[in-house]
Design a protein around this motif. Structure first.
Motif, PDB file in Angstrom:
ATOM      1  N   LEU A 306      72.040  21.493 -48.616  1.00 21.61           N
ATOM      2  CA  LEU A 306      70.610  21.770 -48.477  1.00 21.61           C
ATOM      3  C   LEU A 306      70.201  23.120 -49.050  1.00 21.61           C
ATOM      4  O   LEU A 306      69.252  23.213 -49.827  1.00 21.61           O
ATOM      5  N   LYS A 307      70.905  24.171 -48.684  1.00 25.10           N
ATOM      6  CA  LYS A 307      70.451  25.525 -49.003  1.00 25.10           C
ATOM      7  C   LYS A 307      70.935  25.965 -50.381  1.00 25.10           C
ATOM      8  O   LYS A 307      72.006  25.589 -50.835  1.00 25.10           O
ATOM      9  N   HIS A 308      70.136  26.788 -51.052  1.00 29.16           N
ATOM     10  CA  HIS A 308      70.515  27.323 -52.355  1.00 29.16           C
ATOM     11  C   HIS A 308      71.737  28.225 -52.191  1.00 29.16           C
ATOM     12  O   HIS A 308      71.821  29.019 -51.256  1.00 29.16           O
ATOM     13  N   PRO A 309      72.716  28.134 -53.111  1.00 29.28           N
ATOM     14  CA  PRO A 309      73.946  28.913 -52.943  1.00 29.28           C
ATOM     15  C   PRO A 309      73.735  30.416 -52.877  1.00 29.28           C
ATOM     16  O   PRO A 309      74.437  31.102 -52.126  1.00 29.28           O
ATOM     17  N   GLU A 310      72.804  30.953 -53.648  1.00 27.95           N
ATOM     18  CA  GLU A 310      72.604  32.403 -53.620  1.00 27.95           C
ATOM     19  C   GLU A 310      72.028  32.852 -52.288  1.00 27.95           C
ATOM     20  O   GLU A 310      72.350  33.936 -51.797  1.00 27.95           O
ATOM     21  N   ALA A 311      71.185  32.020 -51.681  1.00 29.17           N
ATOM     22  CA  ALA A 311      70.680  32.333 -50.341  1.00 29.17           C
ATOM     23  C   ALA A 311      71.819  32.254 -49.329  1.00 29.17           C
ATOM     24  O   ALA A 311      71.941  33.106 -48.439  1.00 29.17           O
ATOM     25  N   GLY A 312      72.669  31.237 -49.473  1.00 24.46           N
ATOM     26  CA  GLY A 312      73.800  31.099 -48.570  1.00 24.46           C
ATOM     27  C   GLY A 312      74.759  32.268 -48.673  1.00 24.46           C
ATOM     28  O   GLY A 312      75.312  32.724 -47.672  1.00 24.46           O
ATOM     29  N   ALA A 313      74.952  32.788 -49.888  1.00 26.26           N
ATOM     30  CA  ALA A 313      75.844  33.936 -50.074  1.00 26.26           C
ATOM     31  C   ALA A 313      75.271  35.184 -49.431  1.00 26.26           C
ATOM     32  O   ALA A 313      75.967  35.912 -48.713  1.00 26.26           O
ATOM     33  N   ALA A 314      73.997  35.441 -49.685  1.00 31.42           N
ATOM     34  CA  ALA A 314      73.362  36.640 -49.139  1.00 31.42           C
ATOM     35  C   ALA A 314      73.375  36.622 -47.611  1.00 31.42           C
ATOM     36  O   ALA A 314      73.690  37.630 -46.959  1.00 31.42           O
ATOM     37  N   GLU A 315      73.049  35.476 -47.025  1.00 33.34           N
ATOM     38  CA  GLU A 315      73.061  35.357 -45.570  1.00 33.34           C
ATOM     39  C   GLU A 315      74.486  35.412 -45.026  1.00 33.34           C
ATOM     40  O   GLU A 315      74.733  35.937 -43.936  1.00 33.34           O
ATOM     41  N   GLY A 316      75.433  34.866 -45.806  1.00 30.17           N
ATOM     42  CA  GLY A 316      76.810  34.801 -45.347  1.00 30.17           C
ATOM     43  C   GLY A 316      77.454  36.153 -45.183  1.00 30.17           C
ATOM     44  O   GLY A 316      78.244  36.374 -44.258  1.00 30.17           O
ATOM     45  N   ALA A 317      77.134  37.090 -46.077  1.00 31.66           N
ATOM     46  CA  ALA A 317      77.707  38.431 -45.971  1.00 31.66           C
ATOM     47  C   ALA A 317      77.304  39.079 -44.653  1.00 31.66           C
ATOM     48  O   ALA A 317      78.147  39.645 -43.930  1.00 31.66           O
ATOM     49  N   GLU A 318      76.046  39.001 -44.315  1.00 28.75           N
ATOM     50  CA  GLU A 318      75.568  39.587 -43.061  1.00 28.75           C
ATOM     51  C   GLU A 318      76.111  38.843 -41.848  1.00 28.75           C
ATOM     52  O   GLU A 318      76.429  39.445 -40.821  1.00 28.75           O
TER      53      GLU A 318
END
Length: 354
Positions: A306-318
């Motif tokens: 569902l989610k865009h990978p770049e959004a998932g990466a940015a959220e994942g770090a935090e």
């Protein structure tokens, strides 16, 4: 109970591409560092980012790889060898599908493809040593997987023969990793002969409890199998030497359950999600990791329908940063304690004077 868990890291396999900033080692490590990641796991087959052959032959090249990463605020966590490890053992039913993982020169020739895969794993052992790495994340491949469900009835000895052969193929690879001072950490995954604790134990017995046969802990695959992913840590923590932080959800309906009815990922009862969007209890997982002193990396492996990978990466770090636990060096109730007095202990137990 000292724990030096490191993170957040990110597996670059799902992000590498032909467009900037994902098309070169310098650019993608800079991107990862700017998002707040402190480590990157390398997909060792992706020539846009990394030359495995060169890394196995040249410490200078490996120093260059590490230097570029350091300049961009990250370090190498592990080499990922999923595609090569998969090809160490392939059932003929999957020959054509898995040929895409191999170079053109060995496609259509299962024996040559298998030899190429073993050589790749041996190269990754040498490269890991040159990079100063202690873990390598991989797949074991599969010979028995088409016979997962016991219908029609399996001939007696079929599974044993498959696991015997799998162990025979991996034993010399483990020995090479022993020489390199590095663990092979299998991601237990559907499609592999090692997909849960029971199958891992069957394999581990056949390789003589080899010290380099270890685990990459990924709870998403366990949730989708409805396996207790917290007790798994209790049972296998001594073999867990790598950690993929990946989320998932399982929402069975009247129409589908664990097998998900051949549906595409968006419509499956069980599907991977970006961190925090699924059902995995990462608070409990990170607590277990701290309890057992896990001192490796916590690495985001992003997969979501569902989610865009770049959004998932940015959220994942935090997300990973919030869950990392700095293990205490003292007990919370030390303030109420005192020095040890054996005479006092004897008095309190009624043992004084005996």
């Amino acid at each position: 109970m000292a724990s030096n868990l490191k993170g957040p890291g990110i597996y670059l396999a799902q992000f590498a591409g032909d467009d900037a900033p994902f098309s070169s080692w310098d650019a993608i490590t800079r991107w990862a560092g700017q998002l707040g990641f402190r480590g990157v796991q390398i997909p060792s087959w992706d020539a846009r980012l990394f030359d495995l052959q060169r890394a196995a032959e040249s410490r200078t090249y490996c120093d260059e790889i590490k230097g570029i990463a350091k300049a961009n605020g990250v370090e190498v966590t592990e080499l990922g060898t999923h595609l090569q490890g998969q090809l160490v053992a392939v059932h003929p039913a999957y020959d054509e599908a898995f040929d895409a993982f191999a170079p053109a020169a060995v496609r259509g020739n299962a024996a040559e493809r298998q030899r190429w895969a073993v050589q790749q794993m041996l190269l990754s052992a040498k490269a890991s040593r040159h990079l100063g790495l202690t873990s390598n994340v991989s797949f074991p491949g599969a010979l028995a997987w088409p016979y997962l469900y016991p219908w029609p009835q399996r001939p007696a000895g079929l599974v044993d023969a498959a696991f015997d052969e799998l162990a025979k193929r991996w034993r010399p690879i483990f020995d090479a990793f022993e020489d390199a001072g590095c663990h092979v950490c299998f991601e237990l995954h559907p499609g592999e002969d090692l997909f849960d604790g029971a199958t891992f134990e069957m394999f581990l017995e056949r390789v003589g409890q080899h010290p380099r046969c270890c685990l990459n802990y990924d709870p998403s695959h366990f949730l989708l199998q409805q396996l207790d992913y917290l007790e798994f840590i209790d049972i296998y923590h001594e073999r867990i030497k790598a950690f993929h932080v990946k989320d998932a959800e399982f929402r069975p309906t009247g129409r589908q359950g664990v097998y998900s009815g051949y549906q595409p990922w968006v419509q499956r009862a069980g599907r991977f999600r970006s961190l925090g969007d699924g059902q995995v209890d990462f608070g409990a997982i990170f607590s277990k990791m701290a309890q057992y002193g896990y001192d490796g990396w916590a690495v985001l492996e992003w997969e979501c329908a569902l989610k865009h990978p770049e959004a998932g990466a940015a959220e994942g770090a935090e997300f990973i940063k919030r869950h990392m636990i700095r293990v205490t060096e003292k007990s919370f109730d030390d303030f109420a304690g005192g020095h040890t007095d054996r005479a006092q202990i004897d008095r309190m137990l009624g043992l004084a004077g005996r």
